[in-house]
Design a protein around this motif. Structure first.
Motif, short mmCIF file in Angstrom:
data_model
loop_
_atom_site.label_atom_id
_atom_site.label_comp_id
_atom_site.label_asym_id
_atom_site.label_seq_id
_atom_site.Cartn_x
_atom_site.Cartn_y
_atom_site.Cartn_z
N TYR A 8 0.86 -1.21 0.00
CA TYR A 8 0.00 0.00 0.00
C TYR A 8 0.89 1.25 0.00
N LEU A 28 3.86 1.43 -1.11
CA LEU A 28 4.49 1.52 -2.44
C LEU A 28 3.53 2.19 -3.45
N MET A 29 2.26 1.84 -3.35
CA MET A 29 1.27 2.48 -4.23
C MET A 29 1.27 4.00 -4.03
N ILE A 30 1.31 4.40 -2.76
CA ILE A 30 1.31 5.84 -2.45
C ILE A 30 2.57 6.48 -3.02
N GLU A 43 4.33 5.42 -5.58
CA GLU A 43 4.21 5.48 -7.05
C GLU A 43 3.35 6.68 -7.46
N ALA A 44 2.22 6.82 -6.78
CA ALA A 44 1.33 7.94 -7.12
C ALA A 44 2.01 9.27 -6.81
#
Lengths: 285, 115
Positions: B47, B49-51, B53-54
């Motif tokens: 999660y 990592l998603m943040i 990336e965004a």
């Protein structure tokens, strides 16, 4: 004789007593195990999240996808949420956010991911993990979800090789404005509110999902997106009009606005008139 | 007294044992609406990592901090730091580690600004 009867009654009483005591004990045990001291989960997986947290998880997946464009990874991450229809869940969330007046860029990220999933041809699932029976639900996860690791049991299914594919999903080209190419009036139902349906096509005639539509009228403005109702089409959106209001419609901030859009007058069976529906088709030149 | 215990206490204890076995092992309470605070460490790291990336595209530390706050009341940099530890254990790629490090730096700056 009397003592035999008494002994028989005592035996029956003892049997009922025993049964009641066992049942009472079971009730106490269950109350303790389920209510007072239930099994504590410390390693939950995303499918167990409360709906509002799942929404946040989806928003994060969509934001990450918007940045990386990695649809396979986004799909694998969405799979962790356990939604039976990931694209439908994204569309529903986008609609809810739209209704709640959320930030358009965030809505667009979610709508775009949903639309791209819809446009994706069906493929075999990357991994079909089987559940690992355990008192604590451990995720049986997938190698394709970033660096997540998990217990994968059962017969391994050959993973889909993520080979680069030519992009088949029509996307908006910045700077290329959409223009109105067709307009159709429909006089189908006098009972329903007049509906404005907008179809957005790219230069090659394919429907464009995730296109922002801006409708303005005297004293108001609304934004919505194509593809939020997949059942209508990836590049289709609709908007409920008021019968006596003139609207201006444009696709995206750079699109040419079409003014004086209003519900067409229709004649009913009894000679009454009513406001009909309108279908506008925009296309990228 | 002993007779009463034998008559009621033993079956009651047996019932409690059956109840506990059923409630804890066979059919434990199902958690379906949990908070992300108890997400497993690798899911938390993904999660974050998603943040990260965004964040590379959005460059909005406040938004990133808001998204990280879903994972618990700790400061955002602490959450990212834990994710980096987990990412190391899972051998994230260099590129992913860089994204997390960049997010960590931005969250530390963001916290300083907030103070």
């Amino acid at each position: 004789m009397n003592s035999n009867v008494r002994r028989g009654r005592r035996r029956t009483f003892f049997g009922v007593d025993l049964l009641l005591a066992v049942l009472g004990g079971i009730a106490l045990g269950l109350a303790y195990a389920w209510v007072i001291s239930p099994v504590e989960y410390v390693d939950a997986d995303p499918s167990m999240l409360r709906p509002e947290f799942k929404d946040q998880f989806r928003a994060a997946i969509a934001a990450s996808y918007a940045a990386t464009g990695d649809l396979d990874r986004a799909l694998a991450r969405l799979g962790l949420l356990g939604d039976p229809d990931a694209a439908g869940a994204l569309a529903a969330q986008a609609q809810q956010m739209l209704a709640a007046g959320a930030d358009f860029s965030k809505i667009q990220q979610i709508a775009q991911l949903g639309a791209d999933l819809q446009a994706r041809p069906p493929v075999r699932p990357v991994v079909l993990p089987s559940a690992t029976p355990s008192s604590a639900p451990l995720p049986t996860s997938t190698a394709s979800v970033g660096m997540l690791t998990g217990t994968v049991t059962g017969t391994p299914v050959p993973a889909q090789t993520p080979t680069p594919r030519p992009s088949f999903t029509p996307t908006l080209t910045p700077g290329a404005g959409f223009v109105l190419v067709a307009q159709e009036s429909l006089c189908e139902s006098a009972d329903a509110e007049p509906l404005l349906t907008v179809i957005v096509l790219d230069a090659s005639g394919r429907q464009v999902p995730g296109a922002e539509l801006i409708v303005t009228w005297d004293g108001g403005e609304d934004h919505f997106f194509t593809g939020l109702k997949p059942e209508l089409g990836d590049g289709v959106a609709d908007f409920e009009m008021a019968g006596d209001v003139n609207y201006a419609v444009r696709v995206g901030a750079g699109g040419a606005p079409v003014a004086n859009v209003s519900a067409p007058p229709c004649a009913g069976t009894g000679g009454d008139s009513f406001a009909g529906d309108l279908v506008l088709t925009f296309r990228q030149p | 007294m002993l007779a009463a215990f034998k008559r009621l206490g033993l079956p009651l204890s047996l019932g409690v044992a059956i109840g506990l076995l059923y409630g804890w092992v066979i059919q434990p309470a199902e958690y379906v609406d949990v908070s992300p605070i108890i997400l497993r460490a690798d899911y938390r790291a993904d999660y974050v990592l998603m943040i990260a990336e965004a964040h590379t595209a959005e460059l909005d530390p406040e938004l990133a901090a808001q998204r990280l706050a879903v994972l618990g009341p700790e400061p955002p940099s602490t959450i990212v730091l834990s994710a980096i530890d987990q990412a190391r254990k899972q051998a994230y790629s260099t590129e992913e580690m860089d994204l997390l490090q960049r997010l960590l730096a931005d969250m530390q700056l963001f916290q300083l600004d907030e103070q």
